[in-house]
Design an enzyme around this catalytic site. Structure first.
Site, PDB file in Angstrom:
ATOM      1  N   GLU A  26       1.510  -0.509  -4.870  1.00  0.00           N
ATOM      2  CA  GLU A  26       0.355   0.569  -5.471  1.00  0.00           C
ATOM      3  C   GLU A  26       1.108   1.879  -5.606  1.00  0.00           C
ATOM      4  O   GLU A  26       1.637   2.559  -4.786  1.00  0.00           O
ATOM      5  CB  GLU A  26      -0.375   0.944  -4.395  1.00  0.00           C
ATOM      6  CG  GLU A  26      -1.570   2.226  -4.646  1.00  0.00           C
ATOM      7  CD  GLU A  26      -2.426   2.262  -3.369  1.00  0.00           C
ATOM      8  OE1 GLU A  26      -3.390   2.956  -3.590  1.00  0.00           O
ATOM      9  OE2 GLU A  26      -1.752   2.384  -2.306  1.00  0.00           O
ATOM     10  N   ASP A  59       0.699  -1.153  -0.129  1.00  0.00           N
ATOM     11  CA  ASP A  59      -0.036  -0.102   0.068  1.00  0.00           C
ATOM     12  C   ASP A  59       0.909   1.279   0.032  1.00  0.00           C
ATOM     13  O   ASP A  59       1.807   1.290   0.539  1.00  0.00           O
ATOM     14  CB  ASP A  59      -0.962  -0.185   1.220  1.00  0.00           C
ATOM     15  CG  ASP A  59      -1.802   1.312   1.219  1.00  0.00           C
ATOM     16  OD1 ASP A  59      -2.738   1.197   0.377  1.00  0.00           O
ATOM     17  OD2 ASP A  59      -1.487   2.062   2.092  1.00  0.00           O
TER      18      ASP A  59
END
Length: 543
Positions: free
Chosen positions: A284, A239
């Site tokens: 990401e 993330d």
């Protein structure tokens, strides 16, 4: 995952496709060639291409998926209970959104990196899920959020309460009056006051950023990654990967910040290699090619292809070709240089942060089928967001794109239906449910199964790279490209429109003639005397 040499981005396919119907002049970057003369040299049986061995991944928000203990909250045992459904769908990997302990419904703010969220079950439940998934050749990756913790994490509480805390330097905490940059990377002032101090939390005050200039933070994050690999997970979705050092809009794109991010992830990869050198890492990184590419250098295997998601949905909505072959070949040539041939693309239509395709497409099932057809015939590891295969709707705020998976046609649900949140976009169930679509051969679910089955069966669709396919008279209603492995090649043609389209195929000195329809979403598609007839909103795969 080293592969052969990348087929050049500007590869000029020598096949000619003469289209009829709605046509326009060829794009400037398309180069056409004449038909192959009778004395043309033999077609190459092997080509030097850079393959991307791939499989289909399925993203699951555990809380919304399937509930086995009757509390209305999905759990890890619920994912295990639905592995047969996922196997029948054809997926080869599962991405679990955060499953560690957290005070929030979404889990992106952990309070314990080593503990399974009790709402979802136990570590033994996770191990059982992994074991059962592996029996079905399905890998499991989990979300790992190392950029920040929860403000309720014991580390942060101790750091904030005591200036002499050993965790004080694990975060970025300064006195309230200290002058600091205030242009947060995601907007707003990223500093949050607490007593005489303030701390950095780029995304939210409840998510204080960790300080990766502190060696002990780096050591701990690697230790955490190693721990979960030892429990059996096959890798991680990472993330906010570009925000490890990218805290401020004025500096996050500078070479120094980008180099610092890359250096950290290389160190992380090196640490994981000590446990599992084959661990799959996907980051990401929502940015340009030049920013994404360095992460493939001894760090990530994949990065989500964000801009491609919008282009696929745009092509489906506008019913016009988006020239995927040319643009992707260009992108891959950049990634090739950085990765040495080891990257795998990660296309998708939506995820937990973006509006669902069926809402973007205003409920148009035909266009949703075309978006899926494009997604599932592109290179790499395509990602499907849970419920996407049913046509579930959802639009911001985030809670409303993470609504309960719809298993039953009865709005009241049934065994295992999650109820933690009241749906606003998927209230009527009915046709938008697994139960209704399971045996309907014309359903969106059946469409996804069909396309994934083709992909799993055809090496060129599963593992091949992509190249532009040119034609003399462009027909923007047709989207087409070649998928290529060293020994196989197929031509993919999508009719994005509501009208029948036709095209005349002529041979190529590189690829020969595509003379056979190997797969078709509409049984009325035909190829007769080089004349390809493609029904509305349909796809054909030719060999």
């Amino acid at each position: 995952m080293k592969r052969g040499l990348r087929l050049a981005a500007a590869l000029l396919l020598t096949a000619v496709l003469i289209t009829t119907g709605c046509s326009s002049n060829s794009p400037a970057n398309n180069v056409s060639e004449t038909a192959v003369p009778a004395t043309a040299p033999p077609v190459q049986t092997e080509l030097a291409v850079d393959e991307q061995p791939g499989k289909v991944f399925y993203e699951i928000f555990v809380r919304s998926f399937y509930d086995t203990d009757g509390d209305g909250i999905g759990d890890l045992n619920g994912v295990t209970a639905k592995l047969d459904y996922l196997q029948e769908l054809g997926v080869g990997g599962i991405w679990l959104m955060p499953i560690t302990a957290s005070p929030s419904y979404h889990g992106y703010d952990t309070t314990d990196y080593y503990a399974v969220n009790p709402d979802y079950g136990t570590l033994d439940d996770l191990k059982n899920l992994i074991a059962e998934a592996h029996k079905r050749d399905i890998s499991i990756i989990m979300d790992l959020v190392v950029n920040h913790t929860s403000n309720e994490h014991p580390w942060f509480k101790d750091a904030l309460a005591d200036p002499a805390s050993p965790y004080r330097n694990w975060y970025q905490i300064v006195t309230k009056d200290e002058k600091v940059k205030a242009d947060g990377a995601v907007g707003g002032n990223p500093w949050h006051e607490s007593g005489a101090d303030k701390y950095l939390g780029v995304f939210w005050g409840g998510m204080p950023d960790l300080n990766f200039d502190e060696p002990k933070v780096r050591e701990e994050m690697i230790k955490i990654g190693q721990y979960w690999l030892k429990q059996g997970v096959d890798g991680f979705r990472l993330d906010a990967a570009k925000h490890i050092y990218g805290d401020f809009s004025s500096t996050m794109s500078t070479p120094d910040v980008q180099a610092a991010n890359q250096s950290w992830w290389q160190q992380f990869r090196s640490g994981l290699n000590e446990v599992n050198a084959d661990a799959y890492l996907i980051g990401e990184v929502w940015d340009s090619l030049s920013v994404i590419a360095p992460y493939f250098d001894k760090a990530f295997n994949s990065a989500f292809h964000f801009d491609l998601a919008g282009r696929i949905l745009g092509a489906a909505a506008n019913e016009r070709d988006a020239d995927f072959g040319f643009s992707l070949a260009r992108a891959y040539s950049v990634y090739e240089k950085s990765s040495g041939g080891s990257f795998v693309d990660a296309p998708f239509l939506s995820n937990h942060d973006q509006n669902r395709p069926m809402s973007v497409l205003n409920g148009n099932v035909s266009q949703a089928k075309m978006a899926a057809a494009i997604l599932l015939t592109l290179p790499g590891n395509p990602y499907i967001y849970y419920g996407e295969e049913l046509g579930m709707k959802g639009a911001k705020p985030d809670e409303l794109i993470r609504e309960p998976m719809v298993w039953y046609s009865d709005p009241q649900g049934g065994e295992g239906q999650t109820t933690w949140e009241t749906s606003e976009h998927n209230t009527s169930a009915g046709a938008i449910s697994v139960q209704a679509q399971q045996t309907d051969e014309q359903s969106l679910l059946s469409h996804y199964r069909k396309l994934i089955k083709w992909r799993n069966e055809e090496a060129a669709l599963r593992d091949g790279t992509i190249a532009e396919y040119t034609f003399e008279s462009a027909n923007p209603k047709l989207s087409l490209y070649v998928r290529i492995t060293q020994k196989e090649r197929v031509l993919v043609v999508h009719n994005l429109s509501s009208e029948l389209q036709s095209a005349i195929l002529t041979p190529s000195d590189r690829y020969g003639s595509f003379t056979t329809i190997a797969h078709q979403t509409d049984p009325t598609a035909s190829l007769t005397n080089d004349n390809l007839s493609i029904p509305p909103y349909s796809t054909v795969i030719l060999k």
